[in-house]
Design a protein around this motif. Structure first.
Motif, PDB file in Angstrom:
ATOM      1  N   GLY A   1       0.840  -1.183   0.000  1.00  0.00           N
ATOM      2  CA  GLY A   1       0.000   0.000   0.000  1.00  0.00           C
ATOM      3  C   GLY A   1       0.879   1.238   0.000  1.00  0.00           C
ATOM      4  O   GLY A   1       2.082   1.151  -0.245  1.00  0.00           O
ATOM      5  N   LEU A   2       0.284   2.378   0.248  1.00  0.00           N
ATOM      6  CA  LEU A   2       1.041   3.629   0.229  1.00  0.00           C
ATOM      7  C   LEU A   2       1.343   4.068   1.654  1.00  0.00           C
ATOM      8  O   LEU A   2       0.432   4.482   2.373  1.00  0.00           O
ATOM      9  CB  LEU A   2       0.231   4.718  -0.481  1.00  0.00           C
ATOM     10  CG  LEU A   2      -0.082   4.478  -1.955  1.00  0.00           C
ATOM     11  CD1 LEU A   2      -1.167   5.431  -2.428  1.00  0.00           C
ATOM     12  CD2 LEU A   2       1.185   4.625  -2.793  1.00  0.00           C
ATOM     13  N   PRO A   3       2.578   3.990   2.075  1.00  0.00           N
ATOM     14  CA  PRO A   3       2.896   4.389   3.450  1.00  0.00           C
ATOM     15  C   PRO A   3       2.851   5.904   3.607  1.00  0.00           C
ATOM     16  O   PRO A   3       3.304   6.638   2.728  1.00  0.00           O
ATOM     17  CB  PRO A   3       4.320   3.843   3.658  1.00  0.00           C
ATOM     18  CG  PRO A   3       4.877   3.653   2.297  1.00  0.00           C
ATOM     19  CD  PRO A   3       3.739   3.484   1.343  1.00  0.00           C
ATOM     20  N   GLY A   4       2.287   6.363   4.706  1.00  0.00           N
ATOM     21  CA  GLY A   4       2.279   7.788   5.011  1.00  0.00           C
ATOM     22  C   GLY A   4       3.477   8.131   5.876  1.00  0.00           C
ATOM     23  O   GLY A   4       4.430   7.354   5.991  1.00  0.00           O
ATOM     24  N   SER A   5       3.441   9.312   6.492  1.00  0.00           N
ATOM     25  CA  SER A   5       4.568   9.696   7.331  1.00  0.00           C
ATOM     26  C   SER A   5       4.387   9.084   8.721  1.00  0.00           C
ATOM     27  O   SER A   5       3.288   9.053   9.269  1.00  0.00           O
ATOM     28  CB  SER A   5       4.651  11.219   7.427  1.00  0.00           C
ATOM     29  OG  SER A   5       3.432  11.709   7.920  1.00  0.00           O
ATOM     30  N   SER A   6       5.476   8.592   9.269  1.00  0.00           N
ATOM     31  CA  SER A   6       5.371   7.891  10.546  1.00  0.00           C
ATOM     32  C   SER A   6       5.551   8.858  11.696  1.00  0.00           C
ATOM     33  O   SER A   6       6.169   9.916  11.554  1.00  0.00           O
ATOM     34  CB  SER A   6       6.430   6.787  10.620  1.00  0.00           C
ATOM     35  OG  SER A   6       7.685   7.302  10.283  1.00  0.00           O
ATOM     36  N   LYS A   7       4.972   8.483  12.827  1.00  0.00           N
ATOM     37  CA  LYS A   7       5.180   9.292  14.023  1.00  0.00           C
ATOM     38  C   LYS A   7       5.531   8.385  15.188  1.00  0.00           C
ATOM     39  O   LYS A   7       5.195   7.197  15.197  1.00  0.00           O
ATOM     40  CB  LYS A   7       3.936  10.123  14.334  1.00  0.00           C
ATOM     41  CG  LYS A   7       2.716   9.303  14.695  1.00  0.00           C
ATOM     42  CD  LYS A   7       1.609  10.242  15.153  1.00  0.00           C
ATOM     43  CE  LYS A   7       0.306   9.469  15.322  1.00  0.00           C
ATOM     44  NZ  LYS A   7      -0.811  10.315  15.718  1.00  0.00           N
TER      45      LYS A   7
ATOM     46  N   ALA B   1      -1.953   3.537   3.356  1.00  0.00           N
ATOM     47  CA  ALA B   1      -3.242   3.683   2.681  1.00  0.00           C
ATOM     48  C   ALA B   1      -3.492   2.530   1.718  1.00  0.00           C
ATOM     49  O   ALA B   1      -2.569   1.984   1.137  1.00  0.00           O
ATOM     50  CB  ALA B   1      -3.280   5.017   1.930  1.00  0.00           C
ATOM     51  N   SER B   2      -4.750   2.170   1.561  1.00  0.00           N
ATOM     52  CA  SER B   2      -5.248   1.152   0.620  1.00  0.00           C
ATOM     53  C   SER B   2      -4.355  -0.080   0.552  1.00  0.00           C
ATOM     54  O   SER B   2      -3.734  -0.375  -0.458  1.00  0.00           O
ATOM     55  CB  SER B   2      -5.448   1.743  -0.789  1.00  0.00           C
ATOM     56  OG  SER B   2      -4.254   2.322  -1.253  1.00  0.00           O
ATOM     57  N   VAL B   3      -4.317  -0.805   1.687  1.00  0.00           N
ATOM     58  CA  VAL B   3      -3.515  -2.025   1.750  1.00  0.00           C
ATOM     59  C   VAL B   3      -4.250  -3.169   1.053  1.00  0.00           C
ATOM     60  O   VAL B   3      -5.374  -3.507   1.416  1.00  0.00           O
ATOM     61  CB  VAL B   3      -3.225  -2.406   3.214  1.00  0.00           C
ATOM     62  CG1 VAL B   3      -2.590  -3.795   3.279  1.00  0.00           C
ATOM     63  CG2 VAL B   3      -2.313  -1.375   3.853  1.00  0.00           C
TER      64      VAL B   3
END
Lengths: 313, 275
Positions: free
Chosen positions: A204-210, A225-227
């Motif tokens: 999927g599309l990885p976002g920013s990690s925290k 996103a959208s896995v």
């Protein structure tokens, strides 16, 4: 080097004994090997083929053993009976004698064995037992529920055991399924591939990690996103978004974690193995089993080879 | 011999300087004779370079043993320090890069030589009677050496080491029935962690090398007892060629402990020998 000049003692040996026993030429090993090959191919392609291969291997293996032992079996068979009867007679005369030397010999051996055992058994136990005793998993606090958005997977990395430090870092894919039957529902899938334990990646599309500080230590959360599923980089194992195997060598679905909610925080419980998952999200029916090592079957006929760990948590 | 040249006094003194202590040791231990027996054995005249693969393998093992002992003086088998200590050995310590390199590449050399030696023994038929037992010991040696490689692979404690070991242990854990026990035993628990590294370190530098030394001792004992095989194309081993001017009817090549009873060791006619 041993030749006759340097070892005169060996000349006393009876002639003919030195004759090496070479088996006669035979074709059976080839047929046996063919059967084994057929068996192995059959294991992959077709059970019937495997059964035929096993049959061929058995028959020709038997013939081969017969052939190889023919020379040994035939000439040797007649002599033993007189030999046996001789020794039997000697033993019949013997029993009334129980000399001191035999007693001393046996007691020395027995004492030696006892002393050896007293020293060796605890040492061996210390080598083996700690690996099996006191296994278990700690509950892991993953921080407040707000960090897990609804219907989206987040890759979550945490410390499974505080005292282990960075070696204890584990990763789980967590999806908040919202509330079902007034109970919050989470899908928590371990990233450990069910083939040989490599780390799978979400597709999927990885976002920013925290990073957040929970009571279990640092927790890294990366929304993806959208896995569409999970894939393993080592040997190509692939899973759908519920962790069911879709391709490659894995023998079962991805492991999952139990979870609790304590003081508004998501807390991981014991990991467990999964045979198959029917349905998705909050409505998923999960065939749960006691956690097994990657690659071990938990269901199907092969499970008889992998008895569940009775020593585990 | 009557024709021997008389030695000068000086020469005699020098010889005594060497011989007297050796005699002293020999009289009390028999070690000089044993060493001579070990080193000055008869070997077939048709030995060739392929026969050196065994001693090459032994040399590779000794290199591993020596470099390993030295590396152990600097390596720290704990999860927090292992990787850093290897980096220090490689980058900071004088000659560390060389010794670690020898150990790291020597491991591959050792395994490759093992297989080449095995191939030589197989192709020369040297595993046949009476050397079957030595073939078996060699096979166990090979498995032990591979296990040494497996345990050593984890010690750098980098990503490759970690994940390769995860996979290797899980392959072991996939053995039927014994697998689940074996996996937990190798890991020292249910997960790879602190215990695993310490355990592999102990196995790698104490347990397995000890086993290898013992097995190599047994292997060499049998080599000395049974002798070296001539190559399969040897005419002497087949009983056709004989040593010219040799001491009596000693057949050239093939030194075997018990070839009597075949007739092949006897004195064949000169015409048969073709000389």
């Amino acid at each position: 080097m041993a030749d006759e000049i340097e070892r005169p003692g060996e000349e006393a040996e009876p002639e003919g004994v030195a004759e090496p026993h070479l088996p006669g030429p035979t074709i059976w090993p080839f047929a046996f090997a063919g059967g084994i090959a057929l068996l192995l191919v059959g294991l992959i392609i077709n059970w019937m083929l495997a059964a035929i291969g096993a049959g061929i291997a058995l028959v020709f293996g038997f013939l081969w053993i017969r052939e190889a032992t023919r020379e040994v079996r035939h000439p040797v068979a007649p002599p033993p009976p007189p030999l046996r009867s001789e020794t039997a007679e000697e033993e019949e005369v013997e029993p009334e004698r129980y000399p001191r030397s035999v007693f001393l010999e046996l007691s020395t051996l027995g004492l030696g064995a006892a002393i050896g055992g007293i020293v060796t058994v605890p040492a061996l136990g210390f080598m083996i037992a700690p690996a099996f005793v006191g296994q278990g998993s700690e509950e892991v606090d993953l921080g407040p529920l707000e960090n897990f958005p609804k219907d989206q997977f987040v890759t979550t990395t945490f410390n499974s055991k505080k005292e282990e430090g960075s070696v204890g870092r584990r990763t789980a894919f967590i999806r908040n399924n919202g509330v079902a039957n007034n109970v919050p529902s989470f899908t928590i899938i371990s990233n450990r591939c069910a083939h040989l334990g490599c780390p799978t990646q979400p597709q999927g599309l990885p976002g920013s990690s925290k990073k957040i500080e929970a009571s279990s230590g640092e927790v890294t959360i990366t929304p993806v996103a959208s896995v569409s599923g999970f894939q393993c980089p080592c040997h190509g194992g692939a899973y759908d978004s519920e962790g069911n195997r879709t391709a490659g060598p894995p023998v079962r679905s991805l492991d999952r974690y139990e979870f609790f909610i304590k003081n508004g925080n998501l807390v991981l419980g014991k990991p467990y193995s999964v045979g198959h998952v029917k349905g998705t999200g909050a409505k998923a029916k999960i065939e749960a089993y006691k956690q097994a090592d990657p690659g071990q079957h938990v269901d199907g006929p092969e499970k008889i080879f992998y008895p569940p760990k009775f020593w585990g948590p | 011999m009557a024709t021997r040249r008389r030695k000068s006094k000086r020469q005699q003194q020098l010889e005594a300087m060497v011989l007297v202590p050796m005699d002293w040791v020999e009289e009390r231990s028999g070690l000089v004779g044993a060493t001579k027996y070990f080193l000055f054995r008869k070997v077939p005249s048709e030995t060739n370079w392929f026969h050196t693969l065994g001693s090459a393998t032994l040399t590779a093992f000794l290199v591993q043993a020596v470099t390993g002992v030295i590396l152990a003086m600097y390596y720290k088998p704990s999860p927090d320090e292992a990787y850093a200590s290897i980096q220090k050995i490689t980058n900071d310590l004088t000659l560390g890069w060389l010794v670690r390199g020898m150990h790291r590449w020597g491991a591959s050399v050792f395994i490759i030589l093992l297989f080449l030696h095995m191939g030589r023994v197989f192709l020369f038929g040297a595993y046949k009677y009476p050397r079957e037992l030595n073939w078996l010991i060699g096979a166990i040696l090979l498995a032990t050496a591979l296990f040494e490689g497996l345990t050593g692979y984890l010690l750098p404690w980098d990503q490759t080491a970690y994940w390769a070991t995860v996979v290797a242990i899980n392959i072991n854990a996939n053995a039927p029935i014994a697998g689940p026990f074996l996996g937990d035993f190798l890991r020292g628990g249910s997960e790879i962690g602190t215990e695993t590294l310490a355990r592999f370190y102990s196995l790698h530098m104490l347990v397995i090398p000890g086993g290898l030394f013992a097995l190599i001792g047994l292997h060499l004992y049998l080599v000395i007892r049974l002798g070296v095989t001539a190559p399969p194309w040897s005419r002497a081993a087949a009983g056709y060629d004989f040593v010219e001017n040799g001491p009596g009817p000693v057949r050239k090549g093939l030194v075997e402990p018990r070839p009597r009873g075949h007739g092949s060791m006897g004195t064949p006619s000169r015409t048969e020998a073709g000389s």
